[in-house]
Scaffold this motif. Structure first.
Motif: not given
Lengths: 465, 465
Positions: A326-336, A367-374, A414-420, B289-291
């Motif tokens: 669920p964490m992987v799915a939700d976080t991807g949905g939110n980022a996208g 932006i996604a790279l920075m988010l993905s590290i956190c 990363i992939s979700s942010t780019i898809i979004g 803003k997103r993190v």
């Protein structure tokens, strides 16, 4: 400082608490001093019979203005309970756009009952205006405007405006038309006042102007009023003749309705482009607007099920993977959804254009790279520190499992942010409204990509199945 | 029909393709006939040095207007490359609100360098206006307006307006003030034109008017302009003295910015209330803003993990449950976000009020019932027709499992819809902005409630664990 906007809400309360007609009559002197909108707000709460009595206390021109501000359903019920002859007097004093709006929702029989009581000019105007769809410039324009001809002096022009003005809603722009009613330019009331009286209109004329066509979308017209900061925009027919104006307050209404539409679409609610009130929409209509996407996405969800099914063996071997699904799915949905929101708004406000799509995607990637590290660090910590109770295969350490899950989550972000970010750009590219890229759709899509990333990484690293 | 809004985009292209100053000079006669906004759009693409040359070709009053329409970053870079003395001439011709906006982003040293070159009146005006926060009425008002006194005749009033007008941005409302500058009423330019010249202003005076205070929020001021369909709203200080006006075009900008803010908040993006451009916002600012929400929700996601963990045994016994976990979670998230969206918009547009919260929740419950039936049937069909390959315990039929999963999904849709509708109402009740109820937050919350519903129903019916 006598009347302010704070008073009406008290009056509304009064009108609700003491609905007797006598008490309303007592309040009348106070009521009469309020802005039309507030008078209308108070009166709209009354029974039609009492309302009629109170309305008659106002001058006939104000009766039309007050009535025009009632909700459409109230207008309709009032119309149905009053003699058509008496009603025609109120109707004739309504602004032309409000008149057409009411006329459009009458039954054919009701229209036929009303028309004979209207004077010829009004009758033709109503029939013409109500023929335009509500979401075009024609559907929101009013036909009361001031025109002069270019060979008048400014003094003569002011005289003409003075003569015509009482029947005009907006005279801040005075339109200059040729003999065939084609628009040749405009002059502001300000220009007329400032100019020396004997100067010709022709010398003060602005021949470069922004305009709209009757069949143009109301959204496009509102965008012009916004961009050029206009009080009103002239509307032309296909022969370039001036047929109406759209005023700044209509533009705000269109922009507000557009916002609702965008937000609803983005949440997977089918927006029918009508400015409907939450309360006035029936339960079944609400249901219809929402069910399509919910069902569609639940069907598409079959794919998620199939992916999990194909990794059932892996899941059975390493149950800990189920915990972090669920964490992987939700976080991807939110980022996208976040990146889609930002891009949709930027497109709507004209801040980015299609030419810079590569720059946008590159920016989103960084932006996604920075988010993905956190988020990767967070996921790693979660797995390592919170999974002591979970059974894991002896061959692998919790640190290794944490690393793999963190890697999967990072790639998912990363992939979700780019898809979004890419989806609204693609929709715009093929000519659609970027706002149709619904957040639920993004969630469902990145759910699928997320599960694929998650399980394929885990299966590869741990040789599962 | 000479210049239209279609031309500028071509010109923009031209300006980009042939950036030589000579070519721009050739285009000048065409350019000069365009609306200020469009001229500004073309010129903003030029290098500062060339821009200065071209700008000098325009009358000084237009230089200020054109310059004011440039993006703030462009204004700043231009300011930094030109002599402060020359710049002060352009600066003085800018609308007062744009002037204050630029002044606010200058460094203290830059402010000190500029101030001596301004005339006293402008200097005081800039210092006063730039002291108001950007999100208050004071921060968006302009100080150019026309005032008359009540004992003037309409003819005298027109003379006064004619005299003052060239320096006023908006003179459609003429404000009537007492000797101490307190606002006693207004008269429209239209009233002045229509009235007989020797009538006193006092006889035409509207003493009941809508106004705002300098420290009122810009959103509240924009809502008044929208509701009362005003061209401009007078702004008073605490002594009820007239200090500025907010115009209708500012109101549109505020409404647009508010919408971006609402939509961003709703997607879990922290909105900082500044009207920032996508391109002008740095990657790190986008990240910041997103993190916050992504990380917060990923942490809250621990709860989902714990729930799955506590049902690990059940999952191992009946692997088919894992396959439909995402469908239950996603559908709940979608349904909850939809109802939240509808309620947030209805609250924003004043269509529903807090008193009717029970009616709203009851309505949402009935809508949810209809949705749950559709989705329940769908889930049942999915399980029965698509699960032939999955191993299930011999004790239970696929139909029984389908029935249980369908029941769980139905309950999830109903509870999610109610949660989604209730959260904005609760936030509004405790005095917050309903739009902070972010869709990602709803998704995460109904994920948790959904997993609880799903596993507890399955465990009860099948005696798992």
């Amino acid at each position: 400082m006598k009347k302010t906007t704070h008073v009406p809400s008290n009056l509304t309360k009064l009108a609700k608490d003491f609905q007797s007609i006598d008490q309303m009559m007592t309040m009348l002197p106070v009521l009469k001093k309020m802005p039309i909108i507030d008078i209308s707000e108070v009166l709209s709460l009354m029974e039609n019979k009492d309302l009629f009595t109170v309305l008659c206390e106002f001058p006939i021109s104000e009766q039309g203005e007050i009535f025009a501000e009632f909700p459409l359903v109230k207008q309709l019920s009032f119309f149905q309970q009053i003699s058509k002859k008496r009603f025609s007097k109120i109707f004739e004093e309504m602004p032309s756009d409000a008149r057409a709006d009411l006329f459009q929702i009458l039954t054919q029989q009701e229209q036929i009952d009303l028309l004979p009581f209207l004077n010829k000019h009004i009758r033709e105007n109503v029939l013409a205006l109500s023929s335009y769809p509500a979401d075009t410039a024609g559907g929101i324009m009013i036909t009361d405007f001031a025109t002069v001809s270019r060979d008048m002096s400014c003094f003569e022009a002011i005289q003409k405006v003075r003569q015509d003005a009482p029947s005009k809603k907006t005279i801040y722009y005075v339109y200059v038309v040729g003999e065939d009613q084609t628009l040749v330019g405009f002059i502001t009331l300000k220009d007329l006042i400032i100019a020396e009286p004997d100067v010709l209109v022709n010398d003060e004329l602005h021949t470069e102007f922004v305009f709209g066509y009757v069949d143009e979308s109301s959204e496009s017209v509102a965008a012009k009023i916004d961009k050029y900061e206009l009080v009103a925009l002239p509307i032309l027919n296909s022969k370039n003749q001036l047929v109406g104006i759209v005023t700044h307050d209509e533009a705000i209404d269109v922009i507000q309705a557009e916002h609702t539409e965008d937000m609803e679409r983005f949440m997977g609610i089918i927006s029918n482009n009508e400015e409907l009130d939450y309360n006035q929409t029936s339960i079944f209509d609400h249901f219809k607007k929402r069910v399509f996407w919910l069902v569609t996405l639940a069907i598409v969800g079959i794919i998620s099920g199939l992916i999990i099914h194909s990794y059932e063996g892996a899941l059975a071997q390493m149950m800990i993977l189920a915990l972090y699904m669920p964490m992987v799915a939700d976080t991807g949905g939110n980022a996208g959804s976040q990146s889609a929101t930002v891009i949709i708004r930027a497109l709507a406000l004209g801040q980015v254009n299609m030419k810079s799509w590569f720059a946008i995607l590159w920016k989103e990637t960084r932006i996604a790279l920075m988010l993905s590290i956190c988020l990767g660090v967070l996921a790693f910590a979660k797995v390592v520190f919170l999974s002591w109770e979970t059974d894991i295969p002896a061959a692998y350490s919790l640190v290794a499992i944490g690393g793999v899950i963190a890697l999967a989550l990072s790639l998912q972000v990363i992939s979700s942010t780019i898809i979004g970010a890419a989806l609204p750009l693609i929709v715009k590219k093929v000519g659609g409204d970027p706002a149709v890229v619904a957040s639920p759709a993004i969630t469902t899509i990145v759910d699928i990509s997320g599960l694929l990333i998650y399980f394929s990484i885990a299966a590869t690293f741990f040789n599962l199945k």
